[in-house]
Scaffold this motif. Structure first.
Motif, short mmCIF file in Angstrom:
data_model
loop_
_atom_site.label_atom_id
_atom_site.label_comp_id
_atom_site.label_asym_id
_atom_site.label_seq_id
_atom_site.Cartn_x
_atom_site.Cartn_y
_atom_site.Cartn_z
N ILE A 70 0.99 -0.79 -0.31
CA ILE A 70 0.49 -0.17 -0.34
C ILE A 70 0.81 1.81 0.01
CG2 ILE A 70 -1.79 1.46 1.19
CD1 ILE A 70 -2.55 -1.16 2.93
N PRO A 71 0.86 2.10 -1.36
CA PRO A 71 1.88 3.34 -1.24
C PRO A 71 1.36 4.29 -0.08
CG PRO A 71 0.27 3.32 -2.86
CD PRO A 71 -0.33 1.60 -2.07
N VAL A 72 1.62 5.38 0.98
CA VAL A 72 1.26 5.44 1.67
C VAL A 72 1.92 6.87 1.66
CG1 VAL A 72 0.47 4.51 3.63
CG2 VAL A 72 2.58 5.09 3.42
N ILE A 73 2.14 8.04 2.53
CA ILE A 73 2.73 9.80 2.74
C ILE A 73 3.36 9.60 3.63
CG2 ILE A 73 2.64 11.20 1.95
CD1 ILE A 73 1.90 10.75 -0.15
N LEU A 74 4.97 9.45 3.85
CA LEU A 74 5.49 9.90 5.09
C LEU A 74 5.95 11.40 5.31
CD1 LEU A 74 7.51 8.58 7.38
CD2 LEU A 74 8.66 8.39 6.27
N GLN A 75 5.39 11.83 6.01
CA GLN A 75 6.26 13.56 6.37
C GLN A 75 6.63 13.03 7.99
OE1 GLN A 75 2.13 15.15 6.59
NE2 GLN A 75 1.84 16.19 4.80
N VAL A 76 8.04 13.63 7.46
CA VAL A 76 8.78 14.04 8.35
C VAL A 76 8.43 15.12 8.29
CG1 VAL A 76 11.10 13.22 9.45
CG2 VAL A 76 9.61 11.72 7.84
N LEU A 77 8.15 16.01 10.21
CA LEU A 77 8.38 17.52 10.00
C LEU A 77 9.30 17.87 11.69
CD1 LEU A 77 4.12 17.44 9.65
CD2 LEU A 77 6.14 18.64 8.03
N ASP A 78 9.71 18.46 11.43
CA ASP A 78 10.49 19.69 12.82
C ASP A 78 9.73 20.83 12.83
OD1 ASP A 78 12.64 17.38 12.51
OD2 ASP A 78 13.57 18.48 10.88
N LEU A 79 9.25 20.74 13.88
CA LEU A 79 7.82 21.67 14.29
C LEU A 79 7.82 22.42 15.64
CD1 LEU A 79 5.01 19.75 13.20
CD2 LEU A 79 6.31 21.47 11.99
N LYS A 80 7.78 23.30 15.90
CA LYS A 80 7.62 24.14 17.36
C LYS A 80 5.58 23.81 17.54
CE LYS A 80 11.63 27.13 18.38
NZ LYS A 80 12.10 26.10 20.26
N THR A 81 5.59 23.64 18.51
CA THR A 81 4.70 23.63 19.22
C THR A 81 3.54 25.07 19.32
OG1 THR A 81 5.07 23.38 21.79
CG2 THR A 81 4.41 21.26 20.79
N GLY A 82 3.32 25.64 19.39
CA GLY A 82 1.83 27.51 19.96
C GLY A 82 1.12 26.80 20.61
N ASP A 83 0.73 28.64 20.83
CA ASP A 83 -0.25 28.23 21.48
C ASP A 83 -1.24 27.57 20.82
OD1 ASP A 83 -1.72 29.66 23.95
OD2 ASP A 83 -2.92 30.68 21.90
N ARG A 84 -2.74 27.14 21.30
CA ARG A 84 -4.11 26.28 21.14
C ARG A 84 -4.42 27.55 19.74
NH1 ARG A 84 -7.46 25.67 18.43
NH2 ARG A 84 -9.21 24.67 18.41
N SER A 85 -4.78 29.04 20.37
CA SER A 85 -5.32 29.97 20.37
C SER A 85 -5.09 30.16 18.38
CB SER A 85 -5.76 31.25 20.59
OG SER A 85 -4.27 31.92 20.63
N GLY A 86 -3.94 29.66 18.10
CA GLY A 86 -3.29 30.06 17.25
C GLY A 86 -2.87 28.89 16.15
N LEU A 87 -3.59 27.55 16.61
CA LEU A 87 -3.46 26.43 15.31
C LEU A 87 -5.13 26.33 15.14
CD1 LEU A 87 -1.21 24.16 17.86
CD2 LEU A 87 -1.08 25.72 15.75
N ARG A 88 -5.28 25.61 13.81
CA ARG A 88 -6.63 25.28 13.11
C ARG A 88 -6.87 24.09 12.95
NH1 ARG A 88 -6.41 28.09 7.09
NH2 ARG A 88 -4.77 26.10 7.17
N PRO A 89 -8.17 24.10 13.86
CA PRO A 89 -8.83 22.19 13.63
C PRO A 89 -8.87 22.32 12.15
CG PRO A 89 -10.02 24.20 14.72
CD PRO A 89 -8.95 24.65 13.93
N GLU A 90 -8.38 20.75 12.00
CA GLU A 90 -8.00 19.88 10.83
C GLU A 90 -9.04 18.50 10.85
OE1 GLU A 90 -3.66 17.65 9.91
OE2 GLU A 90 -3.64 20.44 10.67
#
Length: 171
Positions: free
Chosen positions: A49-69
């Motif tokens: 099964i072909p799948v997408i692998l995302q390797v992401l370097d992120l910073k956590t942030g305040d909840r108010s600045g993040l969008r539900p997805e």
């Protein structure tokens, strides 16, 4: 939504009851050093099964600045490889969310809702080794900071096609 930790003594039992593609995704995380993996987006094969692998370097942030997805064609397997801690918000998609940006018909397969203060949002506390599996009916908000301090995180996302987990008769 399902969550757990790859270091759990119950991981074998947890994987045994998951659809095979999701079990394969979690096993992939246990068999590879994702903290050392190069960042980027990759197509990998998990038992045919072909799948997408995302390797992401992120910073956590305040909840108010993040969008539900949400996603409709893919199941997100999200994994904290290192860093953190991280909080992940979630709630059930009841169809009443106000759409902020709809990219479901693009390769990204993502829809962002406007933040809804009335949504009954739960939280998962994620430390390295923690995974969360989000189905198309699970609204999720990753990368929320834990407490007052932002943290660097290495977030792994494996996008498993929803139809690969459905019985043959419904494909």
């Amino acid at each position: 939504m399902i969550f757990g930790n790859i270091y759990s003594s119950m991981l074998k039992e947890q994987l045994a009851i998951l659809p095979a593609p999701l079990s394969c995704a979690i096993r992939y995380l246990t068999e590879h050093d994702m903290a050392a993996h190069e960042p980027g987006v990759f197509t990998i094969d998990l038992d045919g099964i072909p799948v997408i692998l995302q390797v992401l370097d992120l910073k956590t942030g305040d909840r108010s600045g993040l969008r539900p997805e949400i996603h409709r064609k893919n199941i997100d397997v999200q994994f904290l490889a290192c860093g953190g801690p991280e909080e992940a918000g979630f709630y059930t998609d009841d169809g009443n969310g106000q759409v902020e940006e709809n990219l479901l018909d693009t390769p990204r397969d993502i829809l962002f809702y406007k933040n809804d203060p009335a949504a009954e949002e739960g939280r998962i506390h994620m430390i390295p080794g923690t995974f969360a599996i989000y189905f198309p009916w699970d609204v999720h908000i990753p990368a929320i900071q834990s407490g007052d301090t932002k943290s660097s995180i290495r977030k792994i996302v494996i996008k498993v096609p929803l139809d690969s987990c459905l019985p043959d008769s419904t494909r």
